[in-house]
Design a protein around this motif. Structure first.
Motif, short mmCIF file in Angstrom:
data_model
loop_
_atom_site.label_atom_id
_atom_site.label_comp_id
_atom_site.label_asym_id
_atom_site.label_seq_id
_atom_site.Cartn_x
_atom_site.Cartn_y
_atom_site.Cartn_z
N ILE A 1 0.74 -1.14 0.05
CA ILE A 1 -0.06 -0.13 -0.09
C ILE A 1 0.98 1.33 0.17
O ILE A 1 1.35 1.48 0.98
N PHE B 1 -7.45 -0.12 -0.05
CA PHE B 1 -7.05 -1.56 0.61
C PHE B 1 -8.15 -2.06 1.66
O PHE B 1 -8.61 -3.03 1.59
N THR C 1 -4.31 2.91 8.71
CA THR C 1 -4.59 1.72 7.83
C THR C 1 -4.16 0.61 8.44
O THR C 1 -5.00 -0.52 8.41
#
Length: 243
Positions: free
Chosen positions: A6, A44, A70
């Motif tokens: 990512i 994601f 995240t």
């Protein structure tokens, strides 16, 4: 083995993916490695499910949802997946470990950093975290691949014989079920309707595999030589790579 990167910097993401492929090639990874790249954390997290990835590399500095946010979202769904941060500064290393990150890589990335981070994680540990999800009646169950002893067909069901639990039955065709396991080199179709985990076989006696639980699984006689060779080649490679 599935890995996610990512990073909103495409050039960095591509470099890291290339270094990872080099590492797995140099270390004789026995199974295919799939690397998915994502441009941001939101993209994601929307598609993430527990058990899909064995390793996730996350850029710390991203717009909107940063790397730490995240990682927190990932940990809510999957407490075990290995995480490595990619950061432009060492100042945030402590924050990385708050979400149980395995390591961090300082940009610009180089192969030595990737190799060191991957060595700390250990390939066998990544494989130990691999799992599948199956429906058993109304219940969704997660099964670690390392715990599966063998699977066999029973009518419209597949029976999963795993360590430490009763036989699990899932209503799915055997051909469809084994598609999920066949890419993993430890699984071998020993006859039509039976797939064994070679890591859970203690050896071969006469015309049978002997499981870690002491059961005997017959080997298809027409393909006996090929299957036995496949088994011993796998064990040899496993022992060689563990040294």
């Amino acid at each position: 083995m599935k890995i996610a990167i990512i990073d909103d910097m495409e050039s960095d993401s591509m470099i890291i993916a290339r270094y990872l492929r080099r590492y797995f090639q140099e270390n004789s990874c026995p199974e295919p490695v799939v690397i998915d790249r994502f441009e941001n954390g939101e993209q994601f997290v929307r598609s993430f499910e527990e058990g899909v990835y064995e390793l996730i590399l996350i850029d710390y500095f991203m717009k909107a949802m940063n790397g730490l946010e995240t990682a927190r979202c990932i940990r809510q769904s999957d407490p075990f997946v290995s995480i490595i941060f990619i950061t432009a500064s060492r100042d945030f290393a402590i924050d990385c470990y708050k979400v149980r990150a395995s390591d961090y890589i300082v940009k610009p990335p180089d192969y030595a950093q990737i190799r060191e981070a991957m060595s700390l994680i250990n390939l066998s540990r990544l494989r130990d975290g691999q799992c599948i999800r199956v429906s058993c009646g109304r219940e969704q169950m997660k099964i670690f691949l390392k715990d599966i002893i063998y699977c066999d067909a029973s009518g419209h069901y597949v029976q999963i014989h795993a360590k430490g639990c009763k036989i699990l039955r899932t209503r799915v065709s055997f051909s469809k079920f084994i598609q999920e396991l066949e890419p993993h080199p430890q699984f071998l179709l020993c006859y039509k309707g039976c797939l064994v985990n070679m890591d859970q076989m203690t050896g071969i006696e006469e015309l049978d595999f002997v499981t870690s639980e002491g059961e005997r699984i017959p080997i298809r006689q027409k393909e006996y030589k090929r299957l036995v060779k496949t088994y011993y080649d796998y064990i040899f490679t496993k022992v060689r790579n563990s040294r």
